[in-house]
Design a protein around this motif. Structure first.
Motif, PDB file in Angstrom:
ATOM      1  N   LEU A 105     -25.661 -18.668 -42.993  1.00 25.77           N
ATOM      2  CA  LEU A 105     -27.000 -19.100 -42.656  1.00 25.77           C
ATOM      3  C   LEU A 105     -28.023 -18.292 -43.825  1.00 25.77           C
ATOM      4  CD1 LEU A 105     -27.808 -19.464 -39.488  1.00 25.77           C
ATOM      5  CD2 LEU A 105     -27.094 -21.235 -40.783  1.00 25.77           C
ATOM      6  N   THR A 106     -27.859 -16.749 -44.033  1.00 30.82           N
ATOM      7  CA  THR A 106     -28.438 -16.172 -44.860  1.00 30.82           C
ATOM      8  C   THR A 106     -28.107 -16.936 -45.769  1.00 30.82           C
ATOM      9  OG1 THR A 106     -28.699 -14.014 -43.392  1.00 30.82           O
ATOM     10  CG2 THR A 106     -29.213 -13.885 -45.593  1.00 30.82           C
ATOM     11  N   ARG A 107     -26.811 -16.593 -46.429  1.00 30.77           N
ATOM     12  CA  ARG A 107     -26.210 -17.352 -48.495  1.00 30.77           C
ATOM     13  C   ARG A 107     -26.831 -18.573 -48.084  1.00 30.77           C
ATOM     14  NH1 ARG A 107     -21.578 -15.821 -47.291  1.00 30.77           N
ATOM     15  NH2 ARG A 107     -20.383 -18.208 -47.427  1.00 30.77           N
ATOM     16  N   LEU A 108     -26.938 -19.764 -47.417  1.00 26.97           N
ATOM     17  CA  LEU A 108     -27.175 -20.556 -47.422  1.00 26.97           C
ATOM     18  C   LEU A 108     -28.929 -20.944 -47.462  1.00 26.97           C
ATOM     19  CD1 LEU A 108     -26.741 -24.047 -47.645  1.00 26.97           C
ATOM     20  CD2 LEU A 108     -26.504 -23.512 -45.251  1.00 26.97           C
ATOM     21  N   ARG A 109     -30.071 -20.425 -47.020  1.00 23.96           N
ATOM     22  CA  ARG A 109     -30.923 -19.706 -47.235  1.00 23.96           C
ATOM     23  C   ARG A 109     -31.766 -19.501 -48.666  1.00 23.96           C
ATOM     24  NH1 ARG A 109     -34.249 -20.585 -42.703  1.00 23.96           N
ATOM     25  NH2 ARG A 109     -32.626 -20.014 -40.351  1.00 23.96           N
ATOM     26  N   ARG A 110     -30.711 -18.022 -49.205  1.00 22.61           N
ATOM     27  CA  ARG A 110     -31.054 -17.837 -50.642  1.00 22.61           C
ATOM     28  C   ARG A 110     -30.846 -18.764 -51.433  1.00 22.61           C
ATOM     29  NH1 ARG A 110     -28.154 -14.005 -50.483  1.00 22.61           N
ATOM     30  NH2 ARG A 110     -28.784 -12.832 -48.273  1.00 22.61           N
ATOM     31  N   TYR A 111     -29.044 -19.824 -50.976  1.00 23.50           N
ATOM     32  CA  TYR A 111     -29.216 -20.297 -52.348  1.00 23.50           C
ATOM     33  C   TYR A 111     -30.404 -22.559 -53.014  1.00 23.50           C
ATOM     34  CZ  TYR A 111     -26.632 -24.719 -54.555  1.00 23.50           C
ATOM     35  OH  TYR A 111     -26.936 -25.942 -55.151  1.00 23.50           O
ATOM     36  N   ILE A 112     -30.986 -22.406 -50.971  1.00 23.48           N
ATOM     37  CA  ILE A 112     -31.409 -23.559 -51.279  1.00 23.48           C
ATOM     38  C   ILE A 112     -33.251 -23.135 -51.410  1.00 23.48           C
ATOM     39  CG2 ILE A 112     -32.733 -24.949 -49.718  1.00 23.48           C
ATOM     40  CD1 ILE A 112     -30.250 -25.426 -48.341  1.00 23.48           C
ATOM     41  N   GLY A 113     -33.156 -21.830 -51.205  1.00 25.20           N
ATOM     42  CA  GLY A 113     -34.724 -21.169 -51.746  1.00 25.20           C
ATOM     43  C   GLY A 113     -34.801 -21.557 -53.041  1.00 25.20           C
ATOM     44  N   GLN A 114     -33.906 -21.150 -53.735  1.00 24.45           N
ATOM     45  CA  GLN A 114     -33.069 -20.800 -55.691  1.00 24.45           C
ATOM     46  C   GLN A 114     -33.529 -22.064 -56.167  1.00 24.45           C
ATOM     47  OE1 GLN A 114     -29.937 -18.112 -56.035  1.00 24.45           O
ATOM     48  NE2 GLN A 114     -31.018 -16.727 -55.970  1.00 24.45           N
ATOM     49  N   GLU A 115     -33.020 -23.382 -54.734  1.00 26.65           N
ATOM     50  CA  GLU A 115     -33.532 -24.320 -55.769  1.00 26.65           C
ATOM     51  C   GLU A 115     -35.097 -25.029 -55.862  1.00 26.65           C
ATOM     52  OE1 GLU A 115     -30.677 -26.105 -57.582  1.00 26.65           O
ATOM     53  OE2 GLU A 115     -29.894 -23.737 -57.386  1.00 26.65           O
ATOM     54  N   ILE A 116     -35.392 -24.738 -54.656  1.00 28.89           N
ATOM     55  CA  ILE A 116     -36.870 -24.587 -54.276  1.00 28.89           C
ATOM     56  C   ILE A 116     -37.798 -24.284 -54.816  1.00 28.89           C
ATOM     57  CG2 ILE A 116     -38.310 -25.141 -52.662  1.00 28.89           C
ATOM     58  CD1 ILE A 116     -36.137 -25.462 -50.572  1.00 28.89           C
ATOM     59  N   VAL A 117     -37.507 -23.279 -55.312  1.00 26.10           N
ATOM     60  CA  VAL A 117     -38.652 -22.198 -56.406  1.00 26.10           C
ATOM     61  C   VAL A 117     -39.146 -22.787 -57.544  1.00 26.10           C
ATOM     62  CG1 VAL A 117     -37.581 -20.833 -57.737  1.00 26.10           C
ATOM     63  CG2 VAL A 117     -39.460 -19.698 -56.394  1.00 26.10           C
ATOM     64  N   ILE A 140     -25.208 -31.201 -40.510  1.00 23.60           N
ATOM     65  CA  ILE A 140     -26.947 -30.982 -39.527  1.00 23.60           C
ATOM     66  C   ILE A 140     -27.193 -29.372 -40.123  1.00 23.60           C
ATOM     67  CG2 ILE A 140     -26.151 -30.169 -37.373  1.00 23.60           C
ATOM     68  CD1 ILE A 140     -29.147 -32.543 -38.179  1.00 23.60           C
ATOM     69  N   ILE A 141     -26.512 -28.458 -40.073  1.00 21.09           N
ATOM     70  CA  ILE A 141     -27.411 -27.099 -40.338  1.00 21.09           C
ATOM     71  C   ILE A 141     -28.072 -27.385 -41.594  1.00 21.09           C
ATOM     72  CG2 ILE A 141     -26.671 -25.243 -40.384  1.00 21.09           C
ATOM     73  CD1 ILE A 141     -25.161 -25.408 -37.847  1.00 21.09           C
ATOM     74  N   ALA A 142     -26.799 -27.684 -42.717  1.00 18.61           N
ATOM     75  CA  ALA A 142     -27.476 -27.755 -43.787  1.00 18.61           C
ATOM     76  C   ALA A 142     -28.607 -28.419 -44.608  1.00 18.61           C
ATOM     77  CB  ALA A 142     -25.942 -28.168 -45.158  1.00 18.61           C
ATOM     78  N   GLY A 143     -29.263 -29.760 -43.530  1.00 13.55           N
ATOM     79  CA  GLY A 143     -30.057 -30.148 -43.127  1.00 13.55           C
ATOM     80  C   GLY A 143     -31.395 -29.823 -43.370  1.00 13.55           C
ATOM     81  N   ALA A 144     -31.256 -28.381 -41.667  1.00 14.95           N
ATOM     82  CA  ALA A 144     -32.475 -28.442 -41.714  1.00 14.95           C
ATOM     83  C   ALA A 144     -32.481 -27.442 -41.970  1.00 14.95           C
ATOM     84  CB  ALA A 144     -31.530 -27.887 -39.887  1.00 14.95           C
ATOM     85  N   ILE A 145     -32.234 -26.368 -42.763  1.00 21.28           N
ATOM     86  CA  ILE A 145     -32.290 -25.352 -43.451  1.00 21.28           C
ATOM     87  C   ILE A 145     -33.568 -25.820 -44.440  1.00 21.28           C
ATOM     88  CG2 ILE A 145     -31.561 -23.663 -45.525  1.00 21.28           C
ATOM     89  CD1 ILE A 145     -29.218 -23.071 -43.255  1.00 21.28           C
ATOM     90  N   ILE A 146     -32.602 -27.430 -45.225  1.00 20.73           N
ATOM     91  CA  ILE A 146     -32.925 -28.040 -46.146  1.00 20.73           C
ATOM     92  C   ILE A 146     -34.744 -28.154 -46.048  1.00 20.73           C
ATOM     93  CG2 ILE A 146     -33.241 -29.991 -48.345  1.00 20.73           C
ATOM     94  CD1 ILE A 146     -30.439 -29.434 -47.737  1.00 20.73           C
ATOM     95  N   LEU A 147     -35.240 -29.105 -45.126  1.00 23.20           N
ATOM     96  CA  LEU A 147     -36.377 -29.187 -44.439  1.00 23.20           C
ATOM     97  C   LEU A 147     -37.199 -28.150 -44.096  1.00 23.20           C
ATOM     98  CD1 LEU A 147     -38.248 -30.941 -43.494  1.00 23.20           C
ATOM     99  CD2 LEU A 147     -37.314 -31.312 -40.754  1.00 23.20           C
ATOM    100  N   HIS A 148     -36.346 -26.898 -43.295  1.00 17.51           N
ATOM    101  CA  HIS A 148     -36.687 -25.648 -42.977  1.00 17.51           C
ATOM    102  C   HIS A 148     -37.635 -24.672 -44.499  1.00 17.51           C
ATOM    103  CE1 HIS A 148     -37.656 -21.937 -42.013  1.00 17.51           C
ATOM    104  NE2 HIS A 148     -38.009 -22.151 -41.000  1.00 17.51           N
TER     105      HIS A 148
END
Length: 193
Positions: free
Chosen positions: A62-74, A151-159
């Motif tokens: 989850l931490t790795r996924l949040r970091r990856y998505i955050g880097q893409e959104i930044v 669903i978890i990846a989708g939830a983290i993207i939205l978050h």
């Protein structure tokens, strides 16, 4: 935007698909910012989620996924911050499912607003859903069993999008691209314009 009254203000529109996430900021009739991110629920699950044997998702993943998505959104955050956003609207099966799951949770009874999901609810749902084996996750009330693995990846993207835009939650829309195409088509017919 045809289904809501934005009262002259800018709004954020999010659609999380399987292969990409569409981000639009605009007024009632004009887009100000358009971006398609290669962050779909299926794509992101396939490339960045390594579940345990039973389908649980570890805190480390989850931490790795949040970091990856955050880097893409930044990469788009600077552009987003230039726009004053007053409301967020979401459409897609992923976002509709997340709201349905939140609405079915006992700890949100009395605080959950139907048709809306708060960022705090998303925080809880990510941890809650990740802790279940896939077979149990498929049985969670409000979740289409076919979405249980993504669903978890989708939830983290939205978050992460809500966090980046400083939105506290998102209105859920049952409208989609099809509805927009119909509205656009009708608006071009001389009798209706």
């Amino acid at each position: 935007s045809s289904g809501v009254d934005l009262k002259g203000q800018n709004a954020l529109f999010i659609d999380i698909g399987g292969g990409s996430t569409e981000i639009i900021i605009g007024t009632q009739s004009e887009p100000i910012f358009l971006q398609s991110l290669k962050l779909g629920a299926i794509r992101t699950t396939g490339t960045h989620v390594t579940p345990e044997k039973d389908g649980r998702i570890s805190e480390e993943t989850l931490t790795r996924l949040r970091r990856y998505i955050g880097q893409e959104i930044v990469h788009i955050a600077r552009n987003i911050k230039k726009c004053e956003i007053h409301q967020a609207y979401g459409s897609s099966g992923t976002i509709l499912s997340l709201e349905a799951i939140a609405g079915s949770q006992k700890q949100f009874q009395g605080t959950h607003i139907p048709g809306y999901i708060r960022i705090e609810e998303l925080d809880f749902l990510i941890t809650f859903l990740a802790a279940f084996p896939l077979s149990i996750r498929r049985e969670v009330q409000g979740l289409n069993p076919d979405r249980a693995d993504i669903i978890i990846a989708g939830a983290i993207i939205l978050h992460e999008v809500l966090k980046t835009t400083k939105m506290q939650g998102i209105e859920i829309s049952s409208r989609s691209l099809r509805d927009g195409l119909v509205v656009d088509y009708i608006s071009r017919i001389p009798a209706f314009s």
